[in-house]
Design an enzyme around this catalytic site. Structure first.
Site, PDB file in Angstrom:
ATOM      1  N   THR A  47      -4.018   6.192   0.385  1.00 47.50           N
ATOM      2  CA  THR A  47      -2.554   6.293   0.443  1.00 47.50           C
ATOM      3  C   THR A  47      -1.859   5.272  -0.459  1.00 47.50           C
ATOM      4  OG1 THR A  47      -2.406   4.756   2.324  1.00 47.50           O
ATOM      5  CG2 THR A  47      -2.659   7.113   2.817  1.00 47.50           C
ATOM      6  N   CYS A 102      -1.049  -2.500   5.362  1.00 45.44           N
ATOM      7  CA  CYS A 102      -0.452  -2.699   6.680  1.00 45.44           C
ATOM      8  C   CYS A 102      -0.927  -4.027   7.264  1.00 45.44           C
ATOM      9  CB  CYS A 102      -0.865  -1.577   7.645  1.00 45.44           C
ATOM     10  SG  CYS A 102      -0.506   0.096   7.081  1.00 45.44           S
ATOM     11  N   ARG A 114      -1.667   5.320  12.367  1.00 50.47           N
ATOM     12  CA  ARG A 114      -2.970   5.930  12.602  1.00 50.47           C
ATOM     13  C   ARG A 114      -4.052   5.186  11.814  1.00 50.47           C
ATOM     14  NH1 ARG A 114      -4.358  12.272  11.205  1.00 50.47           N
ATOM     15  NH2 ARG A 114      -6.559  12.233  11.868  1.00 50.47           N
ATOM     16  N   ARG A 167       1.361  -0.939  -2.063  1.00 50.78           N
ATOM     17  CA  ARG A 167       2.750  -1.158  -1.644  1.00 50.78           C
ATOM     18  C   ARG A 167       2.786  -1.264  -0.122  1.00 50.78           C
ATOM     19  NH1 ARG A 167       2.055   4.234  -2.454  1.00 50.78           N
ATOM     20  NH2 ARG A 167       2.896   5.657  -0.868  1.00 50.78           N
ATOM     21  N   CYS A 204      23.131 -26.149 -12.216  1.00 52.10           N
ATOM     22  CA  CYS A 204      23.977 -25.927 -11.049  1.00 52.10           C
ATOM     23  C   CYS A 204      25.174 -25.041 -11.391  1.00 52.10           C
ATOM     24  CB  CYS A 204      24.436 -27.255 -10.449  1.00 52.10           C
ATOM     25  SG  CYS A 204      25.176 -28.398 -11.618  1.00 52.10           S
TER      26      CYS A 204
END
Length: 354
Positions: A36, A40, A47, A69, A324
């Site tokens: 895929t 994760c 699943r 990803r 800055c």
């Protein structure tokens, strides 16, 4: 089916954590699914994939570097993980600040529940400094405060966590830019070379210590700029730059006029640990871009310290080198600038044209 790959995955203890959806494992690794292209966290309720299609990584960054990803759940979890990391780093910073002797990387990582390499990446990503550099900046702050208050060098030595004279004096040049007794005496016996030039923004003063450029000041009146430098080191030997030194000023002026040239010069940055975190974050804003004070506060892991970030910007003595001018209000409007809002506007307009 690749039986070998399946066997290797099933024998890996991380696979057991994935099967158990163990939330405690989320701090230690992620798993990616080859079929895929997503990764994760172990606790993800998605699943379970086939074990032969699984690849493990120590961090989400490593998984993304390999081309994966985040899953939708992982992407949503990143906000809470970032908050957890910020809290852990804030705790580590307080630990460093209050310790008599700076704790080592392994100690800090263990207290955060991370591996040393992972903690090192997280800490630097949030503060802009490594744990060691943060500890040095904190120690430098203690030394400057105590010497400035008139304490003896011996008292400062032990208060700052040095357990021997040799270690203190070996580090004093890096910490102070000079001998500690000279710092306490307002820069006595210290040579600071300077020169004043002109640029499209008005007068510019560039000063250099033995470490590097310690001041880049902008203004309308060269005499006022020189007084600012004298106030910073009232008893230092201020030496007007010769023709060779003026080449350095020309290099700085060139950078002001054409930001795309870059400014590759050694800097002598002297501030509190918090200020140095802010200044490092400012240097990471690319030319042509801006960030709000609130965004900088979040980047350094102190989202509530917006006012302190603004104060750190105002304390910056290295105009353009520590940009800055690239910090704006949350609504995008320009706010105060040590060297004038109009100069800030001109710098941003010039960078936007590059």
């Amino acid at each position: 089916m690749n039986a070998s790959a399946k066997s290797n995955t099933e024998q890996d203890p991380r696979w057991a954590a994935v099967q158990a959806r163990d939330p405690a494992a989320d701090r230690h690794f992620v798993y990616a699914v080859k079929t895929t292209g997503i990764y994760c966290r172990p606790s993800s309720p998605t699943r379970l994939p086939r074990p032969e299609n699984v690849e493990f990584f120590d961090t989400a960054e490593q998984a993304e570097a390999a081309g994966y990803r985040p899953s939708r759940r992982a992407a949503a979890d990143m906000t809470s993980v970032a908050a957890q990391h910020a809290a852990l780093v804030e705790t580590a910073c307080r630990r460093i600040e209050t310790a008599e002797e700076a704790p080592g990387l392994e100690t800090l990582a263990g207290e955060a529940g991370m591996s040393p390499s992972h903690f090192h990446r997280v800490f630097k990503g949030i503060t802009g400094l490594t744990p060691k550099a943060y500890a040095l900046a904190q120690r430098a702050q203690r030394v400057r405060q105590r010497l400035g208050a008139g304490a003896s060098v011996t008292e400062v030595l032990y208060d700052a966590g040095f357990n021997s004279n040799s270690r203190f004096y070996a580090a004093s040049s890096q910490v102070l830019g000079m001998k500690p007794s000279d710092y306490r005496a307002g820069g006595a016996n210290t040579d600071i070379r300077f020169a004043v030039g002109e640029c499209s923004l008005g007068s510019i003063l560039v000063a250099q210590s033995g470490i590097g450029v310690c001041a880049i000041l902008l203004g309308d009146d060269p005499n006022v700029l020189l007084k600012d430098l004298q106030d910073k080191f009232p008893r230092a030997r201020l030496i007007g730059g010769d023709r060779k030194y003026e080449q350095l000023v020309s290099k700085v002026v060139g950078f002001v006029e054409a930001p795309a040239l870059g400014l590759d010069l050694p800097l002598d940055v002297r501030g509190t640990a918090f200020q140095e975190r802010v200044w490092q974050a400012l240097r990471e804003i690319p030319p042509g871009s801006t960030a709000s004070y609130a965004e900088i506060a979040t980047r350094i892991g102190a989202p509530k310290a917006v006012r302190a970030v603004a104060q750190a910007c105002a304390a910056n003595s290295l105009a353009v080198a520590i940009p800055c001018h690239r910090v704006v209000r949350s609504d995008g409007n320009l706010s105060g600038y040590r060297w004038g809002v109009e100069r800030k506007r001109q710098l941003l307009d010039r960078e936007a044209e590059v």
